[in-house]
Design a protein around this motif. Structure first.
Motif, mmCIF file in Angstrom:
data_model
loop_
_atom_site.group_PDB
_atom_site.id
_atom_site.type_symbol
_atom_site.label_atom_id
_atom_site.label_comp_id
_atom_site.label_asym_id
_atom_site.label_seq_id
_atom_site.Cartn_x
_atom_site.Cartn_y
_atom_site.Cartn_z
ATOM 1 N N SER A 16 -48.323 7.573 40.944
ATOM 2 C CA SER A 16 -49.218 6.635 40.096
ATOM 3 C C SER A 16 -49.630 5.574 40.943
ATOM 4 O O SER A 16 -48.703 4.967 41.582
ATOM 5 C CB SER A 16 -48.554 6.194 38.799
ATOM 6 N N ALA A 17 -50.784 5.108 40.720
ATOM 7 C CA ALA A 17 -51.126 3.737 41.513
ATOM 8 C C ALA A 17 -50.991 3.676 42.977
ATOM 9 O O ALA A 17 -50.966 2.692 43.646
ATOM 10 C CB ALA A 17 -50.767 2.479 40.959
ATOM 11 N N ILE A 18 -50.846 4.694 43.894
ATOM 12 C CA ILE A 18 -50.744 4.821 45.004
ATOM 13 C C ILE A 18 -52.274 4.434 45.782
ATOM 14 O O ILE A 18 -52.079 4.075 46.975
ATOM 15 C CB ILE A 18 -50.125 5.992 45.675
ATOM 16 N N THR A 19 -53.143 4.666 45.174
ATOM 17 C CA THR A 19 -54.501 4.271 45.902
ATOM 18 C C THR A 19 -55.365 3.281 45.077
ATOM 19 O O THR A 19 -54.877 3.380 43.885
ATOM 20 C CB THR A 19 -55.456 5.427 46.172
ATOM 21 N N ASP A 20 -56.201 2.712 45.619
ATOM 22 C CA ASP A 20 -56.989 1.752 44.936
ATOM 23 C C ASP A 20 -58.270 2.428 44.323
ATOM 24 O O ASP A 20 -58.455 3.757 44.605
ATOM 25 C CB ASP A 20 -57.673 0.466 45.844
ATOM 26 N N GLU A 21 -59.071 1.684 43.863
ATOM 27 C CA GLU A 21 -60.253 2.353 43.215
ATOM 28 C C GLU A 21 -61.220 3.271 44.038
ATOM 29 O O GLU A 21 -62.024 4.180 43.651
ATOM 30 C CB GLU A 21 -61.069 1.617 42.214
ATOM 31 N N VAL A 36 -54.954 4.052 50.428
ATOM 32 C CA VAL A 36 -53.596 3.654 50.132
ATOM 33 C C VAL A 36 -53.245 2.338 49.933
ATOM 34 O O VAL A 36 -53.950 1.566 50.637
ATOM 35 C CB VAL A 36 -52.673 4.390 51.039
ATOM 36 N N VAL A 37 -52.755 1.921 48.722
ATOM 37 C CA VAL A 37 -52.597 0.170 48.379
ATOM 38 C C VAL A 37 -51.219 -0.031 49.358
ATOM 39 O O VAL A 37 -50.176 0.806 49.563
ATOM 40 C CB VAL A 37 -52.397 0.037 47.032
ATOM 41 N N LEU A 62 -46.807 3.284 43.430
ATOM 42 C CA LEU A 62 -46.654 2.397 42.319
ATOM 43 C C LEU A 62 -47.531 1.077 42.371
ATOM 44 O O LEU A 62 -47.920 0.375 41.581
ATOM 45 C CB LEU A 62 -45.234 2.308 41.424
ATOM 46 N N GLY A 63 -47.776 0.594 43.570
ATOM 47 C CA GLY A 63 -48.356 -0.461 43.946
ATOM 48 C C GLY A 63 -47.897 -1.839 43.210
ATOM 49 O O GLY A 63 -46.921 -2.205 42.996
#
Length: 74
Positions: free
Chosen positions: A25-30, A34-35, A40-41
């Motif tokens: 979950s939330a490992i990449t931005d829109e 990769v964040v 989970l960023g």
């Protein structure tokens, strides 16, 4: 995940919504990049969860949770 998304998620949960997070979950931005900060960023501090490392389990690996064995344990 956009910059606004973590705040929207927090409001949703505070209002009684249910949220399911996984290790990706939330490992990449829109845009799919990769964040920084890993899995989970921005959600890491919000939920007090940190993923240090992850890897897929072998197909025959069984998981036990609260005394119950999952699929693959037969």
């Amino acid at each position: 995940m956009s910059i606004e998304t973590p705040q929207n998620i927090q409001r949703f949960v505070e209002a009684g919504g249910h949220l399911l997070l996984t290790y990706q979950s939330a490992i990449t931005d829109e845009t799919g990049r990769v964040v920084p900060g890993g899995a989970l960023g921005e959600l890491t501090s919000m939920f007090g969860v940190k993923v240090d490392a992850f890897a897929p389990l072998a197909q025959e690996t069984a998981i036990e949770y609260r005394g119950q064995r999952g699929p693959g344990s037969e």
